[in-house]
Design a protein around this motif. Structure first.
Motif, PDB file in Angstrom:
ATOM      1  N   ASP A   6       0.799  -1.222   0.000  1.00 57.70           N
ATOM      2  CA  ASP A   6       0.000   0.000   0.000  1.00 57.70           C
ATOM      3  C   ASP A   6       0.832   1.273   0.000  1.00 57.70           C
ATOM      4  OD1 ASP A   6      -2.394  -1.333  -0.058  1.00 57.70           O
ATOM      5  OD2 ASP A   6      -2.574  -1.435   2.133  1.00 57.70           O
ATOM      6  N   ARG A   7       2.094   1.192   0.352  1.00 53.33           N
ATOM      7  CA  ARG A   7       2.903   2.414   0.444  1.00 53.33           C
ATOM      8  C   ARG A   7       3.444   2.793  -0.934  1.00 53.33           C
ATOM      9  NH1 ARG A   7       6.559   2.851   5.781  1.00 53.33           N
ATOM     10  NH2 ARG A   7       6.538   5.004   5.020  1.00 53.33           N
ATOM     11  N   LYS A   8       3.076   3.973  -1.365  1.00 57.61           N
ATOM     12  CA  LYS A   8       3.543   4.453  -2.671  1.00 57.61           C
ATOM     13  C   LYS A   8       4.986   4.922  -2.556  1.00 57.61           C
ATOM     14  CE  LYS A   8       2.386   8.512  -4.162  1.00 57.61           C
ATOM     15  NZ  LYS A   8       1.574   9.662  -4.626  1.00 57.61           N
ATOM     16  N   VAL A   9       5.750   4.704  -3.622  1.00 56.73           N
ATOM     17  CA  VAL A   9       7.122   5.185  -3.708  1.00 56.73           C
ATOM     18  C   VAL A   9       7.166   6.341  -4.708  1.00 56.73           C
ATOM     19  CG1 VAL A   9       9.510   4.609  -4.276  1.00 56.73           C
ATOM     20  CG2 VAL A   9       8.042   2.912  -3.170  1.00 56.73           C
ATOM     21  N   VAL A  10       7.763   7.451  -4.306  1.00 51.21           N
ATOM     22  CA  VAL A  10       7.936   8.601  -5.192  1.00 51.21           C
ATOM     23  C   VAL A  10       9.408   8.700  -5.558  1.00 51.21           C
ATOM     24  CG1 VAL A  10       7.690  11.092  -5.471  1.00 51.21           C
ATOM     25  CG2 VAL A  10       5.999   9.810  -4.128  1.00 51.21           C
ATOM     26  N   LEU A  11       9.712   8.569  -6.845  1.00 48.35           N
ATOM     27  CA  LEU A  11      11.083   8.676  -7.342  1.00 48.35           C
ATOM     28  C   LEU A  11      11.324  10.092  -7.855  1.00 48.35           C
ATOM     29  CD1 LEU A  11      13.830   7.488  -8.245  1.00 48.35           C
ATOM     30  CD2 LEU A  11      12.713   6.806 -10.382  1.00 48.35           C
ATOM     31  N   VAL A  12      12.329  10.757  -7.299  1.00 51.82           N
ATOM     32  CA  VAL A  12      12.697  12.104  -7.726  1.00 51.82           C
ATOM     33  C   VAL A  12      13.942  12.001  -8.603  1.00 51.82           C
ATOM     34  CG1 VAL A  12      13.321  14.433  -6.992  1.00 51.82           C
ATOM     35  CG2 VAL A  12      11.757  13.054  -5.593  1.00 51.82           C
ATOM     36  N   THR A  59      16.233   1.460 -11.763  1.00 49.65           N
ATOM     37  CA  THR A  59      15.423   1.864 -10.608  1.00 49.65           C
ATOM     38  C   THR A  59      13.936   1.708 -10.908  1.00 49.65           C
ATOM     39  OG1 THR A  59      17.131   3.459  -9.939  1.00 49.65           O
ATOM     40  CG2 THR A  59      14.927   3.766  -9.021  1.00 49.65           C
ATOM     41  N   VAL A  60      13.519   2.123 -12.083  1.00 49.79           N
ATOM     42  CA  VAL A  60      12.105   2.020 -12.456  1.00 49.79           C
ATOM     43  C   VAL A  60      11.671   0.555 -12.537  1.00 49.79           C
ATOM     44  CG1 VAL A  60      10.417   2.485 -14.276  1.00 49.79           C
ATOM     45  CG2 VAL A  60      12.061   4.253 -13.616  1.00 49.79           C
ATOM     46  N   GLN A  61      12.535  -0.312 -13.003  1.00 45.04           N
ATOM     47  CA  GLN A  61      12.200  -1.741 -13.038  1.00 45.04           C
ATOM     48  C   GLN A  61      11.869  -2.264 -11.640  1.00 45.04           C
ATOM     49  OE1 GLN A  61      15.696  -3.345 -15.129  1.00 45.04           O
ATOM     50  NE2 GLN A  61      14.314  -3.993 -16.789  1.00 45.04           N
ATOM     51  N   THR A  62      12.637  -1.821 -10.659  1.00 41.91           N
ATOM     52  CA  THR A  62      12.364  -2.215  -9.276  1.00 41.91           C
ATOM     53  C   THR A  62      11.013  -1.684  -8.822  1.00 41.91           C
ATOM     54  OG1 THR A  62      14.718  -2.291  -8.691  1.00 41.91           O
ATOM     55  CG2 THR A  62      13.152  -1.998  -6.880  1.00 41.91           C
ATOM     56  N   LEU A  63      10.714  -0.447  -9.169  1.00 42.74           N
ATOM     57  CA  LEU A  63       9.451   0.160  -8.755  1.00 42.74           C
ATOM     58  C   LEU A  63       8.264  -0.517  -9.428  1.00 42.74           C
ATOM     59  CD1 LEU A  63      10.400   3.952  -8.703  1.00 42.74           C
ATOM     60  CD2 LEU A  63      10.481   2.276  -6.856  1.00 42.74           C
ATOM     61  N   GLU A  64       8.440  -0.959 -10.660  1.00 43.71           N
ATOM     62  CA  GLU A  64       7.359  -1.664 -11.353  1.00 43.71           C
ATOM     63  C   GLU A  64       7.028  -2.972 -10.637  1.00 43.71           C
ATOM     64  OE1 GLU A  64       9.000  -1.958 -15.238  1.00 43.71           O
ATOM     65  OE2 GLU A  64       8.118  -0.072 -15.938  1.00 43.71           O
ATOM     66  N   GLN A  65       8.022  -3.619 -10.090  1.00 43.59           N
ATOM     67  CA  GLN A  65       7.790  -4.838  -9.334  1.00 43.59           C
ATOM     68  C   GLN A  65       7.174  -4.539  -7.969  1.00 43.59           C
ATOM     69  OE1 GLN A  65      11.437  -7.088  -9.126  1.00 43.59           O
ATOM     70  NE2 GLN A  65      11.881  -6.743 -11.289  1.00 43.59           N
ATOM     71  N   TRP A  66       7.478  -3.371  -7.449  1.00 42.94           N
ATOM     72  CA  TRP A  66       6.955  -2.990  -6.133  1.00 42.94           C
ATOM     73  C   TRP A  66       5.455  -2.772  -6.167  1.00 42.94           C
ATOM     74  CZ3 TRP A  66       8.253  -2.852  -1.177  1.00 42.94           C
ATOM     75  CH2 TRP A  66       7.533  -2.029  -0.310  1.00 42.94           C
ATOM     76  N   GLY A  67       4.991  -2.041  -7.154  1.00 42.86           N
ATOM     77  CA  GLY A  67       3.561  -1.744  -7.241  1.00 42.86           C
ATOM     78  C   GLY A  67       3.297  -0.273  -7.487  1.00 42.86           C
ATOM     79  N   ARG A  68       2.834   0.450  -6.471  1.00 48.10           N
ATOM     80  CA  ARG A  68       2.465   1.861  -6.622  1.00 48.10           C
ATOM     81  C   ARG A  68       3.712   2.737  -6.596  1.00 48.10           C
ATOM     82  NH1 ARG A  68      -0.634   3.723  -2.090  1.00 48.10           N
ATOM     83  NH2 ARG A  68      -1.279   5.460  -3.414  1.00 48.10           N
ATOM     84  N   TYR A  69       3.868   3.546  -7.638  1.00 49.75           N
ATOM     85  CA  TYR A  69       5.001   4.474  -7.668  1.00 49.75           C
ATOM     86  C   TYR A  69       4.667   5.656  -8.573  1.00 49.75           C
ATOM     87  CZ  TYR A  69       6.427   2.872 -12.350  1.00 49.75           C
ATOM     88  OH  TYR A  69       6.472   2.595 -13.687  1.00 49.75           O
ATOM     89  N   GLN A  70       5.438   6.706  -8.416  1.00 49.08           N
ATOM     90  CA  GLN A  70       5.287   7.915  -9.219  1.00 49.08           C
ATOM     91  C   GLN A  70       6.667   8.516  -9.428  1.00 49.08           C
ATOM     92  OE1 GLN A  70       2.456  10.651  -7.545  1.00 49.08           O
ATOM     93  NE2 GLN A  70       2.554  12.079  -9.252  1.00 49.08           N
ATOM     94  N   ILE A  71       6.899   9.085 -10.608  1.00 52.70           N
ATOM     95  CA  ILE A  71       8.186   9.694 -10.932  1.00 52.70           C
ATOM     96  C   ILE A  71       7.974  11.187 -11.167  1.00 52.70           C
ATOM     97  CG2 ILE A  71      10.162   9.687 -12.497  1.00 52.70           C
ATOM     98  CD1 ILE A  71       9.429   6.832 -13.257  1.00 52.70           C
TER      99      ILE A  71
END
Length: 311
Positions: A6-12, A59-71
């Motif tokens: 459920d925790r979103k990751v924000v990539l800056v 890094t984005v590949q990892t986030l895609e596996q994680w679930g919720r993310y935003q760049i």
């Protein structure tokens, strides 16, 4: 990693130097012609860009596996709203971490170094390959963090600006800044190149160069063979230091209150006497600034907000 987390990751992220050149000259070929026409090495711009893009993709590949993310690009930080449970990741350099941290309020921030051979990475203890394990640990509060004290500037009109490294208060141009400054029982009018208010983290950056330069000059005039030593503060030190740059003594300006330390609830008051071009900005980002013109007063204090840098 659970995709349903459920925790979103924000990539800056940030633009590379090559991307900035292309934005200016429209194409990579035009950028190359400009750089090489001046006798510079364009290949270094290309290498830096290629490495950053490769690590961004990883890094984005990892986030895609994680679930919720935003760049988001770091230029959008001043207007971006972070969710209270967001995990934030900054993909280097050190400045990207500092620029991101000041907009966070208790959010864990992971600093990733995209090119360890190029960047020292004081605030970048990890690389993209570390991210999968880090996200699992941070999301379950099993990863430690380092507390980072921030500075806060509050204007009389209610505007607020935080700083992770330092606040600059002065003029936008190379003209002198004119203002009234007060700390404790001391108050005076000054004309200078502006003043810097540094946090513990900032005491190792711009502030350090100002103090070391001043000590070296004073030592030369005093006949000392070695300048006095300078000690930085801890990142979590609940104190700020301020220094005035190039103060000028005259009939209407004084040079006594040029250095000091603020601890606890102590504050530094600065009132602008400049009809135009007065600014306050933090961490070297002048685009995100407060206007600081005639009559405006700023109260500088240690911020209640504390940064959380994952270690």
């Amino acid at each position: 990693m659970p995709a349903a987390n459920d925790r979103k990751v924000v990539l800056v992220t940030r633009k590379t130097r090559l991307e900035d050149l292309i934005a200016k000259y429209l194409t990579a070929a035009q950028a190359r012609f400009y750089v090489e026409h001046l006798g510079a090495d364009f290949s270094d711009y290309q290498r830096e860009h290629d490495v950053y893009q490769a690590e961004r993709h990883r890094t984005v590949q990892t986030l895609e596996q994680w679930g919720r993310y935003q760049i988001i690009d770091r230029s959008f930080l001043p207007n971006f709203l972070f969710g209270p449970a967001d995990i934030v990741v900054a993909l280097g350099q050190d400045g990207v971490v500092a620029n991101t941290l000041k907009y966070l309020d208790g959010h864990p921030l992971i600093g990733l170094n995209p090119d360890a051979r190029r960047y020292d990475g004081i605030l970048l203890p990890f690389v993209p390959d570390d991210l999968p394990a880090l996200l699992r640990e941070v999301a379950t509060d099993k990863r430690g963090f380092k507390a980072v004290t921030m500075a806060r500037a509050t204007l009389t009109n209610g505007q607020v600006l935080h700083a992770v490294n330092e606040l600059f208060i002065g003029a936008r141009t190379h003209t002198s800044a004119v203002y009234e400054i007060a700390a404790g029982d001391h108050k005076e009018t000054q004309s200078s190149s502006g003043l810097i208010v540094a946090t513990g983290l900032g005491s190792t950056a711009w502030f350090k160069s100002i103090v070391n330069g001043s000590l070296a000059i004073a030592g030369a005039f005093g006949g000392q063979t070695e300048p006095a030593s300078y000690s930085a503060q801890a990142w979590d030190s609940h104190a700020l230091r301020f220094a005035v740059r190039e103060p000028f003594p005259s009939r209407t300006s004084q040079v006594h209150l040029v250095y000091g330390e603020l601890t606890g609830s102590e504050r530094l008051s600065v009132r602008s006497l400049m009809p135009e071009n007065g600014v306050i900005f933090s961490d070297g980002i002048e685009a995100d600034r407060l206007e600081f013109n005639s009559g405006t007063e700023a109260q500088i204090t240690v911020a209640d907000r504390v940064g959380r840098l994952v270690v």
